[in-house]
Design a protein around this motif. Structure first.
Motif, short mmCIF file in Angstrom:
data_model
loop_
_atom_site.label_atom_id
_atom_site.label_comp_id
_atom_site.label_asym_id
_atom_site.label_seq_id
_atom_site.Cartn_x
_atom_site.Cartn_y
_atom_site.Cartn_z
N GLU A 127 9.93 29.02 74.74
CA GLU A 127 10.11 30.45 74.56
C GLU A 127 9.93 30.84 73.09
O GLU A 127 9.45 31.94 72.78
CB GLU A 127 11.49 30.89 75.03
CG GLU A 127 11.76 30.67 76.52
CD GLU A 127 12.34 29.29 76.82
OE1 GLU A 127 13.04 29.17 77.84
OE2 GLU A 127 12.10 28.35 76.03
N GLY A 128 10.34 29.94 72.20
CA GLY A 128 10.25 30.21 70.77
C GLY A 128 8.85 30.28 70.23
O GLY A 128 8.62 30.80 69.13
N LEU A 143 17.57 25.18 67.57
CA LEU A 143 17.94 24.95 68.96
C LEU A 143 19.13 24.00 69.07
O LEU A 143 19.59 23.45 68.07
CB LEU A 143 16.74 24.38 69.74
CG LEU A 143 15.44 25.17 69.65
CD1 LEU A 143 14.32 24.42 70.35
CD2 LEU A 143 15.61 26.55 70.27
N ALA A 144 19.57 23.80 70.30
CA ALA A 144 20.66 22.85 70.57
C ALA A 144 20.33 22.08 71.84
O ALA A 144 19.88 22.67 72.83
CB ALA A 144 21.99 23.57 70.72
N ASP A 153 23.43 10.53 71.54
CA ASP A 153 23.34 10.84 70.11
C ASP A 153 22.90 12.27 69.86
O ASP A 153 23.15 12.83 68.79
CB ASP A 153 22.37 9.88 69.42
CG ASP A 153 22.89 8.45 69.40
OD1 ASP A 153 24.11 8.26 69.50
OD2 ASP A 153 22.06 7.52 69.31
N LEU A 154 22.20 12.86 70.86
CA LEU A 154 21.66 14.22 70.70
C LEU A 154 22.38 15.25 71.55
O LEU A 154 22.27 16.45 71.29
CB LEU A 154 20.17 14.23 71.04
CG LEU A 154 19.26 13.40 70.15
CD1 LEU A 154 17.84 13.38 70.70
CD2 LEU A 154 19.26 13.94 68.72
N ALA A 155 23.11 14.81 72.55
CA ALA A 155 23.76 15.74 73.48
C ALA A 155 24.65 16.74 72.75
O ALA A 155 25.54 16.36 71.98
CB ALA A 155 24.58 14.96 74.51
N GLY A 156 24.36 18.02 72.95
CA GLY A 156 25.17 19.09 72.36
C GLY A 156 24.91 19.33 70.88
O GLY A 156 25.56 20.21 70.30
N LYS A 157 23.99 18.60 70.27
CA LYS A 157 23.78 18.72 68.82
C LYS A 157 22.78 19.82 68.49
O LYS A 157 21.83 20.07 69.21
CB LYS A 157 23.25 17.39 68.26
CG LYS A 157 24.19 16.21 68.45
CD LYS A 157 25.48 16.40 67.67
CE LYS A 157 26.43 15.23 67.85
NZ LYS A 157 25.88 13.95 67.40
N ASP A 158 23.04 20.48 67.32
CA ASP A 158 22.12 21.49 66.80
C ASP A 158 20.98 20.80 66.06
O ASP A 158 21.22 19.86 65.28
CB ASP A 158 22.85 22.44 65.83
CG ASP A 158 23.88 23.30 66.55
OD1 ASP A 158 23.65 23.64 67.73
OD2 ASP A 158 24.91 23.61 65.93
N VAL A 159 19.75 21.25 66.33
CA VAL A 159 18.58 20.65 65.69
C VAL A 159 17.63 21.76 65.26
O VAL A 159 17.71 22.89 65.74
CB VAL A 159 17.84 19.69 66.65
CG1 VAL A 159 18.67 18.44 66.93
CG2 VAL A 159 17.46 20.38 67.94
N VAL A 160 16.72 21.39 64.37
CA VAL A 160 15.69 22.34 63.91
C VAL A 160 14.33 21.69 64.12
O VAL A 160 14.08 20.56 63.66
CB VAL A 160 15.87 22.72 62.43
CG1 VAL A 160 14.74 23.65 61.99
CG2 VAL A 160 17.22 23.36 62.19
#
Length: 356
Positions: A127-128, A143-144, A153-160
């Motif tokens: 969508e972005g 995103l998250a 290691d990535l579950a629920g984490k904020d990323v760019v």
């Protein structure tokens, strides 16, 4: 791909659509020599009342058919630099994902083809990109990952994610005009095309309506028939055949019958499985006896030419005698017999029915 052999379409096996009606006995008719009146009490089968099914082609159906034809004729068009990305476009991208400012495993790629709206990436990524342009770079997506993401290691984490759109293509639907209908056949006007399309749709509707009428009549005749007793050897044959097929399918998939029972059908008890097999076997036996009974009483037969045509059709689908018997539990001759008689009996019952 081979078309799945099917027998007695109304004899639905509740436990597994993969299991097909089998047969037993050495001759073409496994019930030969049996007095079927001792096993079934046949109720009314002539004059069955059913409602007429309208085969009329609706404007909605016409519109849907035209849109489907247009969609089938879509072509892929390469977008130019500066064109704006829309839902459904296929974009070729480079992207880099960062967690706490650092790249993470599996978060980066080059020349990746992504269909916008496919749901391939995490929410917000595709969508972005909508509204950005072909050739644009440095697109930032904050995103998250979902809480239930497969990587802890990535579950629920904020990323760019930083994205560059290298190129893109779009499926373009042709306009509904004379040029389009000429691609659909030898048509000289929209009216001529629509007339032919309507005729074809009516033919399809009529075939579906006729089939539904047959099904309704047969279901009622089957319901009107009561079983006095079941021929045990016939029922057991089907049960054995179902178990053999389950074992075969498990072997082909490198698993066990118990795993198939649980994963696909939610059954953990073999007793429950065998009970359902028995119910299905009894239904199939009842149907076969009813078919043979009506065919005998009414003198319903088929020709050698019809039998040969069906055999040729089966072989054209890639089946030989051994495969037919393995998949249906029948010899080819038994299969051909019951299929042809079933169709003939249904046709007879519809002719005798009251459709209003």
């Amino acid at each position: 791909m081979k078309k799945k052999i099917s027998i007695l379409a109304l004899a639905l096996i509740s436990i597994a659509g993969i299991l097909v009606l089998g047969g037993c006995g050495e001759g073409d008719n496994p019930y030969d020599g049996m007095d079927l009146g001792e096993y079934i009490k046949v109720g009314q089968y002539k004059g069955i009342e059913v409602k007429k099914i309208d085969a009329k082609v609706t404007p909605q159906q016409m519109g849907d058919a035209i849109r489907e034809a247009q969609q089938a004729a879509e072509t892929s068009v390469e977008l130019k630099k500066g064109d704006v990305i829309k839902e459904g476009d296929v974009v070729n991208i480079n992207y880099v994902g960062r967690l706490d400012g650092k790249k993470f495993d599996g978060g980066s790629a080059k020349d990746y083809n992504l269909t916008i709206g496919s749901g391939t990436f995490i929410d917000g990524f595709e969508e972005g990109l909508v509204g950005h342009e072909v050739g644009e770079k440095g697109i930032k997506l904050n995103l998250a990952f979902p809480l239930n993401y497969q990587s802890e290691d990535l579950a629920g984490k904020d990323v760019v994610f930083t994205v560059k759109i290298n190129s893109a293509s779009r499926m373009v639907k042709p306009e509904y005009d004379l040029d389009f209908v000429k691609t659909q056949g030898d048509f000289k006007s929209l009216e001529e095309y629509e007339k032919a399309l309507k005729k074809e749709l009516y033919k399809q509707n009529k075939a579906e309506a006729d089939q539904e009428i047959q099904n309704q009549v047969w279901s009622q005749v089957l319901e009107n028939t009561k079983v006095k007793k079941y021929p045990k050897d016939m029922v057991q044959h089907y049960i054995d055949n179902y178990n053999d097929q389950m074992d075969y399918i498990a072997e082909q998939n490198g698993t066990t019958k118990e795993m198939i029972m649980e994963q696909y059908y939610g059954i953990t008890s073999d007793d429950v499985l065998q009970k359902q097999f028995k119910e299905s076997a009894r239904l199939l036996v009842k149907q076969e006896m009813l078919i043979e009974y009506i065919a005998e009483i009414e003198g319903i037969t088929y020709t050698d030419e019809e039998a040969e045509e069906l055999r040729n059709s089966i072989e054209a689908q890639g089946y030989d005698d051994e495969q037919v018997e393995q998949e249906t539990g029948r010899t080819l001759d038994q299969y051909v017999r019951i299929e042809l008689l079933f169709e003939k009996v249904k046709e007879f019952l519809v002719k005798e029915a009251v459709i209003k």
